[in-house]
Structure formats: structure tokens, C-alpha cells
Scaffold this active site. Structure first.
Site, PDB file in Angstrom:
ATOM      1  N   LEU A  49       6.191   8.691   5.434  1.00 20.88           N
ATOM      2  CA  LEU A  49       7.543   8.870   5.872  1.00 20.88           C
ATOM      3  C   LEU A  49       8.655   9.007   4.963  1.00 20.88           C
ATOM      4  CD1 LEU A  49       7.300   5.387   8.070  1.00 20.88           C
ATOM      5  CD2 LEU A  49       7.151   7.710   8.921  1.00 20.88           C
ATOM      6  N   LYS A  98      13.599 -10.352  -4.925  1.00 26.75           N
ATOM      7  CA  LYS A  98      12.774  -9.079  -5.580  1.00 26.75           C
ATOM      8  C   LYS A  98      13.205  -7.885  -4.556  1.00 26.75           C
ATOM      9  CE  LYS A  98       8.404  -8.728  -4.391  1.00 26.75           C
ATOM     10  NZ  LYS A  98       7.705  -7.690  -3.915  1.00 26.75           N
ATOM     11  N   ASN A  99      12.696  -8.069  -3.562  1.00 25.48           N
ATOM     12  CA  ASN A  99      12.698  -6.904  -2.592  1.00 25.48           C
ATOM     13  C   ASN A  99      14.057  -6.142  -2.534  1.00 25.48           C
ATOM     14  OD1 ASN A  99      10.132  -6.972  -2.572  1.00 25.48           O
ATOM     15  ND2 ASN A  99       9.947  -7.645  -0.517  1.00 25.48           N
ATOM     16  N   CYS A 155      -3.422  -0.793  -0.834  1.00 19.32           N
ATOM     17  CA  CYS A 155      -3.565  -1.979  -1.854  1.00 19.32           C
ATOM     18  C   CYS A 155      -4.077  -3.287  -0.769  1.00 19.32           C
ATOM     19  CB  CYS A 155      -2.066  -2.623  -2.077  1.00 19.32           C
ATOM     20  SG  CYS A 155      -1.034  -2.913  -0.896  1.00 19.32           S
ATOM     21  N   ARG A 200       4.261 -12.003  -9.405  1.00 15.59           N
ATOM     22  CA  ARG A 200       5.100 -10.887  -9.052  1.00 15.59           C
ATOM     23  C   ARG A 200       6.223 -11.092  -8.126  1.00 15.59           C
ATOM     24  NH1 ARG A 200       1.576  -5.838  -7.312  1.00 15.59           N
ATOM     25  NH2 ARG A 200       3.709  -5.253  -7.176  1.00 15.59           N
ATOM     26  N   ASP A 257       5.941 -10.825   5.399  1.00 14.95           N
ATOM     27  CA  ASP A 257       6.100 -11.634   4.302  1.00 14.95           C
ATOM     28  C   ASP A 257       5.815 -12.862   4.307  1.00 14.95           C
ATOM     29  OD1 ASP A 257       5.947  -9.157   2.979  1.00 14.95           O
ATOM     30  OD2 ASP A 257       7.902  -8.944   2.162  1.00 14.95           O
ATOM     31  N   ARG A 295      -0.925   1.497   3.565  1.00 11.84           N
ATOM     32  CA  ARG A 295       0.210   1.795   3.019  1.00 11.84           C
ATOM     33  C   ARG A 295       0.679   3.245   2.481  1.00 11.84           C
ATOM     34  NH1 ARG A 295       2.524  -3.139  -0.303  1.00 11.84           N
ATOM     35  NH2 ARG A 295       4.391  -2.338   0.429  1.00 11.84           N
ATOM     36  N   PRO A 296       0.428   4.237   3.311  1.00 13.63           N
ATOM     37  CA  PRO A 296       0.906   5.660   3.039  1.00 13.63           C
ATOM     38  C   PRO A 296       2.453   5.809   2.590  1.00 13.63           C
ATOM     39  CG  PRO A 296       0.621   5.406   5.420  1.00 13.63           C
ATOM     40  CD  PRO A 296       0.218   4.082   4.873  1.00 13.63           C
TER      41      PRO A 296
END
Ligand code: EPZ
Length: 429
Positions: A134, A22-23, A125, A408, A316, A130-131
Site C-alpha cells: 500500500l 512510540k507510534n 514478523c 521496544r 495493539d 505485514r506487506p
């Protein structure tokens, strides 16, 4: 809302086909925005996030065609053709972005190709704040003007982006991907320093090279990109790499049940840090001609784990490792160094009898003899996977609520596990 019911106690024996990552798939799909020629991606997993990205790209004007679906036998995954002949909309709206944070990956390609992009700012989340600072600072380095307006990030570069040296103060997978894609269409040379080295980034870079981009340093923490115009990029056919996180999750499922399974298609070279920890815990992992075999004794030993950017132990798989250690002999210290709040699985595992205490960025897991089935709540994708693992060894029934989180990132999880002897079913209510 669907629930998953698991009756624990069966050792997993058999084979599990590992899906496309997925990623890796999400940034590869976003890369279709860079070219007006067709990008054909195969081995895409059947997941909610892939459909969300397809909807978003379609909203920007990408025509998407399904070219095949061979989940029954053979290699898994579907093939999509993505054609961004013309971009018809450069705004990624709130309603689509709120469904998936990875939507921010359209920002770099859109501003690079169209000179402007407006993307709803992803919020925090369940695993942290999680900004996206960057991503934005790096785009500014390439000459984009960034502003924030009514919850949207606006990036403008009316004369196009220009190549530059971007030095990331922190390793970020998504920001590296965004800037890599943007740099492909920036004028001149860019150098991306302290780039993330995750295999998903190499997969993206290799696809971009097949599309005609000039990129060197692939696999290292410094990428050089020589930019070109959209019209000079080709389309290509590209197969998404195997999902190392899905493979690691099923390796741990085999391990926690004292099972013996082959992870078809899995690659040991993508999983070294995980294999080292599993081996230290007493799991036997070996490469076979079709993938990776994982077998385990009935009890494992506690091992300490710290999550790190690749090639370190992946965040993960932290929640799944916590579940695995919850029934191991002795204690394990699990330290999360990537996200500040990735312990939401701990109170749920505790409801099943796990002895885990969180101290700042670490959790101390004291192995127990047995877990007990209970109703539990999935809070995010990987937390849900850890509850599935716990359910596989718990006495009695575990009911997992909010399974849309699992959908997901894990394709047909009940089917894959029941194919190896697990008693698991999805119940619609
Ligand atoms: C990617 O997220 C993955 N998502 C995540 O997988 C994964 O956990 C993460 O990388 C780390 O490996 C996708 O690939 C779609 P980061 P990403 O930017 O890119 C901070 C899963 O379960 N940071 O590498 O969003 C950030 O808060 C998911 O499949 C900033 O401070 O992660 C974090 O602490 C969840 N500012 C750290 O960097 C920024 O602008 C690393 O995040 C960006 C990130």
C-alpha cells in the site's frame, strides 16, 4: 539476556505517569527529513525503537541533539532536536531496517525531498506477513517509479513527486503516514482517501502544519495536502502526544488486579472504545484533573471484543484484553481483524492456566478462577505486555523471557508497576 520476574497477587494502587506515544514519535522523527530547519520533539519516550529511528535518521544525515531529559519528576520524556540540513545518504540499509519495520517511514520523505530512496524491504514478523504494497502503490500514484532490487525497494522521482488522489483499498496507519509526508513536498494538491484516522496520524499532521504544510481534513478519513518546496517548510517545537496504548495496558493492569490507579496524562478522548469495553466488563473509568482513574472489583465479566482501525478497539490492546478476560466470569470472544497472526500470546497464557482456544481470526476465552505463574516467552511487544498482566494476578512466580520485546514499547515498565505495589523485577542473566 534479561528476564522479568513477577510474583502475582498484589492489587495495583497509586499513580502511573503515561509516556509519549512510540507510534506517534516514530513518524514525527521521520518528518524531520522533509525540512532543512530544526525539528525539536519533546515528550519522546525512552525506548529502543526511538534509538533505532535516531540511528537510521543519523545515517541519512540528520544531526541529532539531546536537549533535555526530565524523567525524574515533571512530564516524562526527552527532547531531541533533529536537523536534516542536507541528506547525505538515501539508502536505509538492511541492518537498521531489520531492527524495526517502522523504518519504512523514511521512504516517503526521502523520495519526496531527494527524488530517490532505497529502503531495505521489511520482512514479515511475529504478528503477520505485514506487506508494504500500500505504501508503494500510493507513492506510484504520486509519480514515483518503484522497483525491487536485491531485497531493497527503490523509489525514483527525478523531477519530484506530483500531487494526486490516492485511494487506499485498506486502512493502513504506516502507508497513510508515509504518503502524507511525501505529499507535503509533492507539487500541487493531493487527496488521501480512506486514510487511517489513528490519533498518531493527526499528531503527525498537526506537526506538519506547524512546519508550514497545508493540510486539511485532519482527523477524518480524507486528507487534502497542498504541496510545497522543502525550503518553504519551517522547523518547529512539537510535543509528542500521550501513549494511548500504554495507558490502555496499565488500565488493564489495574483492572486485572482489582486495583485503583490514576493514569497521569492519559486522555479519555483517545481511549473511548477501550473505556467502553472496560466499563462493560465492570471496570470503573473516570476522568480526573490529572488523567484517568481506573478502579475495578475483584471479578470482572467477560465481554466480546473485535479489533478495528481507530476509533475502534485497537489491535495493539488485543493481547492484553485476552489476558484480562482470562480471569473474568463467563466467556469472551476476541476477534482480531487487523493482523492475521496476532495470537502468539495464547499458548503462553495457556501455560499459565488460561482457557483460550483460537478459531480462525477469533479466540474464545473462558474465564478461569486463577492463573498460575510459569516461565513464559515474550513473542512480540503487545504479547509480552499480556504476559505481564497475567503474571500480576497469577499465583507464584512468572518468569518472562525475551523482554527486549517489552523494551521496544514500554518505558521502565517494572518501575511503573512496582511503584503501584506490584512485585516485579528485572533479572539480568
Ligand atoms: C501500525 O503498524 C503500528 N505501528 C502497529 O503497532 C499497529 O498494530 C498497526 O499500525 C495497526 O494499528 C506503528 O505505528 C509503528 P498498518 P502498521 O499498515 O502501520 C495491512 C505495536 O505493537 N497492510 O495499519 O505497520 C497489514 O498487514 C505495533 O506498537 C497491507 O496489506 O500497520 C495489516 O493487516 C505493531 N499492506 C493492516 O494492513 C501494506 O502496505 C494494517 O496495518 C500495509 C499494511
Amino acid at each position: 539476556m534479561d528476564k522479568i520476574r513477577i510474583r502475582g497477587g498484589n492489587s495495583l494502587i497509586g499513580e502511573i505517569q503515561i509516556s509519549g506515544a512510540k507510534n506517534a514519535a516514530l513518524p514525527l522523527m521521520a518528518a524531520s527529513l522533509l525540512t532543512d530547519k530544526p525539528l525539536v520533539l519533546s515528550n519522546l519516550p525512552h525506548l529502543a525503537d526511538i534509538s533505532t529511528m535516531a540511528n537510521l535518521l543519523n545515517h541519512h544525515g540528520v544531526s541529532i541533539g539531546m536537549q533535555g531529559d526530565d524523567t525524574n519528576g515533571g512530564p516524562t520524556g526527552r527532547t531531541l532536536s533533529l536537523l536534516a540540513g542536507g541528506i547525505k545518504n538515501t539508502t536505509a540499509p538492511y541492518d537498521l531496517v531489520r531492527q524495526m519495520r517502522a523504518s519504512i517511514l523514511v521512504l516517503g520523505p526521502l523520495v519526496a525531498r531527494e527524488g530517490r530512496a532505497r529502503v531495505s524491504m521489511p520482512g514479515g514478523c511475529a504478528i503477520g506477513s505485514r506487506p508494504v504494497d500500500l505504501h508503494l502503490r500510493a507513492l506510484e500514484e504520486l509519480g514515483a517509479e518503484i522497483s525491487l532490487d536485491a531485497g531493497y525497494v527503490e523509489a525514483r522521482a527525478p523531477k519530484g513527486l506530483r500531487g494526486s488522489r490516492v485511494i487506499f483499498p485498506t486502512v493502513s496507519v504506516g502507508a497513510t503516514e508515509n504518503i502524507l509526508m511525501a505529499a507535503v513536498l509533492a507539487e500541487g494538491k493531493s487527496e488521501i482517501c480512506n486514510a487511517a484516522r489513528e490519533p498518531e496520524i493527526s499528531d503527525l499532521a498537526c506537526c506538519l502544519v506547524e512546519m508550514g504544510a497545508q493540510i486539511t481534513g485532519i482527523g477524518s478519513d480524507t486528507l487534502q495536502v497542498y504541496g510545497c518546496r522543502t525550503s518553504l517548510l519551517n522547523g518547529t517545537n512539537y510535543s509528542v502526544e500521550v501513549d494511548r496504548i500504554e495507558a490502555g495496558t496499565y488500565a488493564m493492569a489495574a483492572a486485572i488486579t482489582g486495583g485503583n490507579i490514576i493514569l497521569k496524562g492519559a486522555q479519555v478522548n483517545l481511549m473511548e472504545a477501550v473505556i467502553n469495553k472496560l466499563s462493560a466488563a465492570g471496570v470503573c473509568v473516570s476522568e480526573t484533573s490529572i488523567g484517568v482513574r481506573v478502579s475495578a472489583p475483584s471479578r470482572l465479566k467477560g465481554v466480546d471484543v473485535t479489533t478495528e482501525p481507530y476509533p475502534g478497539f485497537p489491535t495493539d490492546l488485543q493481547a492484553q484484553m485476552t489476558a484480562l478476560m482470562s480471569t473474568a466470569d463467563g466467556a469472551a470472544m476476541i476477534t482480531e481483524s487487523i493482523f492475521e497472526n496476532r495470537f502468539m500470546h495464547v499458548p503462553e497464557l495457556a501455560r499459565m492456566g488460561a482457557d483460550v482456544t483460537v478459531h480462525g481470526a477469533s479466540s474464545l476465552v473462558r474465564g478461569v478462577k486463577k492463573l498460575a505463574g510459569a516461565p513464559v516467552m515474550a513473542t512480540d511487544l503487545r504479547a509480552s505486555a499480556s504476559l505481564v498482566l497475567a503474571g500480576l494476578v497469577a499465583d507464584g512466580d512468572t518468569w518472562i523471557n525475551r523482554v527486549y520485546h517489552i523494551d521496544r514499547g514500554y518505558e521502565r515498565i517494572e518501575e511503573k508497576l512496582s511503584g503501584c505495589g506490584a512485585e516485579i523485577e528485572r533479572v539480568s542473566s
